[in-house]
Design an enzyme around this catalytic site. Sequence first.
Site, PDB file in Angstrom:
ATOM      1  CE  LYS A  15      -0.729   0.059   4.992  1.00 34.36           C
ATOM      2  NZ  LYS A  15       0.612  -0.468   5.185  1.00 34.36           N
ATOM      3  NE  ARG A  90      -0.564   2.050  11.925  1.00 36.57           N
ATOM      4  CZ  ARG A  90       0.668   1.647  11.784  1.00 36.57           C
ATOM      5  NH1 ARG A  90       1.168   0.803  12.651  1.00 36.57           N
ATOM      6  NH2 ARG A  90       1.400   2.085  10.808  1.00 36.57           N
ATOM      7  NE  ARG A 129      11.264  -6.590   4.013  1.00 36.49           N
ATOM      8  CZ  ARG A 129      10.295  -5.726   4.277  1.00 36.49           C
ATOM      9  NH1 ARG A 129       9.718  -5.060   3.304  1.00 36.49           N
ATOM     10  NH2 ARG A 129       9.882  -5.565   5.509  1.00 36.49           N
ATOM     11  NE  ARG A 162      13.685  -5.276   8.593  1.00 35.87           N
ATOM     12  CZ  ARG A 162      12.701  -4.395   8.670  1.00 35.87           C
ATOM     13  NH1 ARG A 162      12.964  -3.129   8.780  1.00 35.87           N
ATOM     14  NH2 ARG A 162      11.439  -4.773   8.624  1.00 35.87           N
ATOM     15  NE  ARG A 173       6.072  -6.904  10.914  1.00 37.71           N
ATOM     16  CZ  ARG A 173       6.741  -6.748   9.775  1.00 37.71           C
ATOM     17  NH1 ARG A 173       7.617  -7.652   9.388  1.00 37.71           N
ATOM     18  NH2 ARG A 173       6.531  -5.700   9.021  1.00 37.71           N
TER      19      ARG A 173
END
Length: 220
Positions: A15, A90, A129, A162, A173
């Site tokens: 997004k 949120r 990633r 990470r 998450r």
Amino acid sequence: MKRALIFLGPPGAGKGTQAKQIAQSCSVPHLSTGDMFRDAVSQGSELGKLAKPIMERGELVPDDLVMKLVKERLSRPDCDRGFVFDGFPRTLEQARQLDRILESRGFGKPLVIDFDVSEQKLLRRLSGRWTCSVGGEIYNIYDAPPKRPGICDVDGGKLVQRADDQPEVVKERLVAYERQTKPVTDYYRRQGVLETVDGGAGVEEVNRALREVLNGAKRS
Ligand SMILES: [Zn+2]
């Protein structure tokens, strides 16, 4: 045309990329509360001073502080014609308060775009990633792998994952995101201002679908 756009979607839904692009082509600001707080902190504003220690502790900035910052930002002249909010609101309380701010600034209901991506695809995007420890270049071992495994093409730096991108953490998450924002998307759905875009396609394709939604909403 004066319009408030809100882009919602889980981490990895793409997004941010779309929000930047649409904001640029409509010549309106691209807003995220993360950027707004970083600016406030670096400018040493009053809100920045309040937020800094909270952010440094890695805690969530409370709603009232977030809303003060949002209100201040939306009162600036560059937002008069509209803006694209990226990943905000949120919480349900933020959404309700944002409605009041929008009303006071002469906006109608926002148009809210929900970027829908399957969990499987998000996991692939996020947990694939790897980041270069030297130059910060980002690779995806599935979709955009380096020429040599574990080594950066640009500077030969070692690629690291990470902590945030490790599969177990990614799953957490995503669950946390879902739990937190479901009331927000439900709220906008009930008001009839929520549109869903399939964020699982490629960037160009998503952009095309998004523009169709935006044009359709303009006509109606
Ligand atoms: Zn590198």
